[in-house]
Write an enzyme that holds these catalytic residues in place. Structure first.
Site, mmCIF file in Angstrom:
data_model
loop_
_atom_site.group_PDB
_atom_site.id
_atom_site.type_symbol
_atom_site.label_atom_id
_atom_site.label_comp_id
_atom_site.label_asym_id
_atom_site.label_seq_id
_atom_site.Cartn_x
_atom_site.Cartn_y
_atom_site.Cartn_z
ATOM 1 N N CYS A 184 -0.091 7.200 -9.418
ATOM 2 C CA CYS A 184 0.060 6.334 -8.256
ATOM 3 C C CYS A 184 0.242 4.910 -8.762
ATOM 4 O O CYS A 184 -0.029 4.610 -9.917
ATOM 5 C CB CYS A 184 -1.177 6.416 -7.365
ATOM 6 S SG CYS A 184 -0.876 5.719 -5.719
ATOM 7 N N CYS A 230 -1.068 2.151 -6.922
ATOM 8 C CA CYS A 230 -1.936 1.170 -6.240
ATOM 9 C C CYS A 230 -2.893 0.433 -7.167
ATOM 10 O O CYS A 230 -3.226 -0.720 -6.922
ATOM 11 C CB CYS A 230 -2.679 1.822 -5.075
ATOM 12 S SG CYS A 230 -3.812 3.126 -5.558
ATOM 13 N N CYS A 266 0.734 1.599 -2.727
ATOM 14 C CA CYS A 266 1.047 2.712 -3.623
ATOM 15 C C CYS A 266 2.524 2.799 -3.970
ATOM 16 O O CYS A 266 2.990 3.821 -4.487
ATOM 17 C CB CYS A 266 0.583 4.022 -2.993
ATOM 18 S SG CYS A 266 -1.170 4.023 -2.572
ATOM 19 N N LYS A 322 -2.501 14.325 2.169
ATOM 20 C CA LYS A 322 -3.478 13.254 1.920
ATOM 21 C C LYS A 322 -3.557 12.397 3.179
ATOM 22 O O LYS A 322 -2.550 11.828 3.613
ATOM 23 C CB LYS A 322 -3.036 12.431 0.722
ATOM 24 C CG LYS A 322 -3.973 11.263 0.425
ATOM 25 C CD LYS A 322 -3.616 10.609 -0.897
ATOM 26 C CE LYS A 322 -4.446 9.370 -1.142
ATOM 27 N NZ LYS A 322 -4.114 8.729 -2.422
ATOM 28 N N ARG A 325 -12.019 2.647 -3.718
ATOM 29 C CA ARG A 325 -11.231 1.413 -3.843
ATOM 30 C C ARG A 325 -12.033 0.320 -4.528
ATOM 31 O O ARG A 325 -11.459 -0.529 -5.211
ATOM 32 C CB ARG A 325 -10.698 0.991 -2.476
ATOM 33 C CG ARG A 325 -9.623 1.974 -2.033
ATOM 34 C CD ARG A 325 -9.023 1.664 -0.693
ATOM 35 N NE ARG A 325 -8.169 2.778 -0.288
ATOM 36 C CZ ARG A 325 -7.821 3.043 0.951
ATOM 37 N NH1 ARG A 325 -8.254 2.254 1.932
ATOM 38 N NH2 ARG A 325 -7.048 4.072 1.222
ATOM 39 N N ARG A 332 -2.620 1.772 4.625
ATOM 40 C CA ARG A 332 -1.791 2.834 4.044
ATOM 41 C C ARG A 332 -1.282 3.813 5.101
ATOM 42 O O ARG A 332 -0.838 4.909 4.774
ATOM 43 C CB ARG A 332 -2.584 3.567 2.957
ATOM 44 C CG ARG A 332 -2.828 2.647 1.795
ATOM 45 C CD ARG A 332 -3.365 3.310 0.558
ATOM 46 N NE ARG A 332 -3.445 2.238 -0.427
ATOM 47 C CZ ARG A 332 -4.380 2.084 -1.329
ATOM 48 N NH1 ARG A 332 -5.321 2.974 -1.462
ATOM 49 N NH2 ARG A 332 -4.348 1.054 -2.139
ATOM 50 N N GLU A 362 4.078 19.065 5.266
ATOM 51 C CA GLU A 362 3.967 18.359 3.979
ATOM 52 C C GLU A 362 3.858 19.355 2.821
ATOM 53 O O GLU A 362 4.522 19.210 1.801
ATOM 54 C CB GLU A 362 2.726 17.450 3.966
ATOM 55 C CG GLU A 362 2.914 16.097 4.629
ATOM 56 C CD GLU A 362 3.743 15.133 3.775
ATOM 57 O OE1 GLU A 362 4.203 15.516 2.684
ATOM 58 O OE2 GLU A 362 3.952 13.991 4.219
ATOM 59 N N LYS A 372 -6.804 16.382 0.835
ATOM 60 C CA LYS A 372 -7.710 15.266 0.578
ATOM 61 C C LYS A 372 -7.882 14.409 1.819
ATOM 62 O O LYS A 372 -6.875 14.077 2.430
ATOM 63 C CB LYS A 372 -7.099 14.437 -0.550
ATOM 64 C CG LYS A 372 -7.898 13.241 -0.946
ATOM 65 C CD LYS A 372 -7.158 12.518 -2.031
ATOM 66 C CE LYS A 372 -7.923 11.256 -2.379
ATOM 67 N NZ LYS A 372 -7.176 10.413 -3.260
ATOM 68 N N SER A 402 -14.660 9.966 -2.725
ATOM 69 C CA SER A 402 -15.751 9.029 -3.016
ATOM 70 C C SER A 402 -16.728 8.871 -1.853
ATOM 71 O O SER A 402 -17.940 8.867 -2.050
ATOM 72 C CB SER A 402 -15.161 7.671 -3.412
ATOM 73 O OG SER A 402 -14.298 7.185 -2.412
ATOM 74 N N TYR A 407 -16.917 14.146 -7.708
ATOM 75 C CA TYR A 407 -17.758 13.268 -8.535
ATOM 76 C C TYR A 407 -19.084 13.942 -8.866
ATOM 77 O O TYR A 407 -19.834 13.445 -9.700
ATOM 78 C CB TYR A 407 -17.975 11.925 -7.814
ATOM 79 C CG TYR A 407 -16.654 11.254 -7.517
ATOM 80 C CD1 TYR A 407 -15.981 10.550 -8.509
ATOM 81 C CD2 TYR A 407 -16.023 11.397 -6.275
ATOM 82 C CE1 TYR A 407 -14.736 9.992 -8.267
ATOM 83 C CE2 TYR A 407 -14.783 10.844 -6.026
ATOM 84 C CZ TYR A 407 -14.145 10.145 -7.019
ATOM 85 O OH TYR A 407 -12.905 9.612 -6.789
HETATM 86 C C1 PBG Z 1 -4.641 6.516 -4.789
HETATM 87 C C2 PBG Z 1 -5.885 7.303 -4.728
HETATM 88 C C3 PBG Z 1 -6.952 7.120 -3.863
HETATM 89 C C4 PBG Z 1 -7.888 8.093 -4.178
HETATM 90 C C5 PBG Z 1 -7.378 8.827 -5.238
HETATM 91 N N1 PBG Z 1 -6.127 8.339 -5.545
HETATM 92 C C6 PBG Z 1 -7.237 6.088 -2.865
HETATM 93 C C7 PBG Z 1 -6.305 5.802 -1.794
HETATM 94 O O1 PBG Z 1 -5.319 6.484 -1.553
HETATM 95 O O2 PBG Z 1 -6.551 4.803 -1.133
HETATM 96 C C8 PBG Z 1 -9.182 8.281 -3.481
HETATM 97 C C9 PBG Z 1 -10.203 9.004 -4.242
HETATM 98 C C10 PBG Z 1 -11.557 8.931 -3.662
HETATM 99 O O3 PBG Z 1 -11.813 8.290 -2.629
HETATM 100 O O4 PBG Z 1 -12.422 9.544 -4.272
HETATM 101 N N2 PBG Z 1 -4.217 6.292 -6.053
#
Ligand code: PBG
Length: 324
Positions: free
Chosen positions: A119, A121, A129, A196, A206, A218, A234, A249, A275, A314
């Protein structure tokens, strides 16, 4: 019918184990790793207790620990020193993820599958992104695909085993497949973040990945949390473009999507226990409001039951220790 049928008969003692329909194994897990080029020593992420931003010098040690716990895979995220509007520090031979992958591979070789998040970002000064048109404030789809191609080739050259595009650009899987194949990497699988969602549960990530954005949000590329049929479209497109593994996700608020995707496509399916899902349990446990181990187990077994084969979480190291 009752009283001939009593479902409680199978719920007692070890009989309960015999009839268990779903199991959680260390083999299902992928541990995320954050590598930060700005650091000399590990720094705990405040909103994710127990998860650290690592300097390059500690990446090999972390990979060794993960491999020794029997976890089969890691997914690597990088935070660079230098950011610009084009994300140009995302695809250099000596950039952060590429260096981290080389160090991990030098330490553990084939003991760990190294997946790289693909990605822009973390590498863009605006935090989006993709490539941005600043006049119209649009995230440009097709110019972003060219950059993704450069990123995956650089990751593959560094030794990545699997690439995982997460930017939700249309055509990303096709573009990446072509770039890999043209550079002799036709055997590198693509694990696509196909469905996603535009989720507030990425908030703690983030902080960790320093990937907050400077304008807008986003929602012009990530999916509306209200949509399920669209997730199927998708995934359908990503499968047609050559995705080898599908990611849904986040995980827990989207178990219905995991279930539908598994049922309809029968593809190797991963769920990203993101997260915010981690932080919720850690925060509640720290307050004594939840039993942490039980909350982790119940969350992850639910994700498996919904149909996920793979869980990016995690909690991977915690679970590996719990299952030992
Ligand atoms: C983008 C990306 C994100 C996460 C993984 N890859 C964040 C987003 O799209 O804003 C989120 C992972 C998480 O929250 O654990 N590169």
């Amino acid at each position: 019918m009752f009283p001939d049928v009593r479902l409680r008969r199978l719920r007692r003692g070890k009989i309960r184990n015999l009839v268990r329909e779903t199991t959680l194994s260390v083999d299902d897990l992928v541990q995320p790793i954050f590598v930060n080029e700005n650091l000399d020593s590990a720094v705990e992420i405040p909103s994710m207790p127990g998860i650290y931003n690592l300097p390059l010098s500690e990446v090999a040690k972390e990979a060794r620990e993960i491999a020794d716990l029997g976890i089969p895979a890691v997914i690597v995220f990088g935070v660079p020193v230098f950011k610009d509007a084009e994300g140009s520090s995302s695809y250099g031979e000596k950039d952060i993820v590429q260096e981290a992958v080389r160090r991990i591979k030098a330490e553990v070789g084939d003991e760990l599958v190294v997946i790289t998040d693909v990605c822009m970002c973390e590498y863009t000064s605006h935090g989006h992104c993709g490539i941005v048109n600043f006049e119209t404030k649009e995230i440009l789809n097709d110019p972003t695909l060219e950059v993704l191609g450069k990123i995956v080739v650089s990751h593959a050259k560094a030794g990545a085993d699997i690439v995982a595009p997460s930017c939700m650009m249309d055509g990303m899987v096709e573009a990446i497949r072509q770039a890999l194949d043209q550079n002799g990497f036709e055997n590198i699988p693509i694990m696509s973040y196909a469905a996603k969602f535009h989720s507030c549960f990425y908030g703690p990530f983030r902080d960790a990945a320093e990937s907050g954005y400077s304008f807008g949000d986003r929602s012009t590329y990530q999916m509306d949390p209200a949509n399920s049929n669209e997730a199927i479209r998708e995934v359908d497109l990503d499968v047609a473009e050559g995705a080898d593994i599908i990611i849904v996700k986040p995980a827990l608020p989207y178990l219905d999507i995991i279930y539908r995707v598994k049922m309809e496509f029968e593809m190797p399916t991963a769920a990203y226990n993101v997260s915010g899902e981690y932080s919720i349990i850690k925060a509640a446990a720290a307050n004594g409001w939840l039993d942490e181990k039980k909350a982790i187990y119940e969350s992850l077994i639910s994700i498996k039951r919904a149909g996920a084969d793979i869980i990016i979480t995690y909690f991977a190291k915690d679970v590996a220790r719990m299952l030992k």
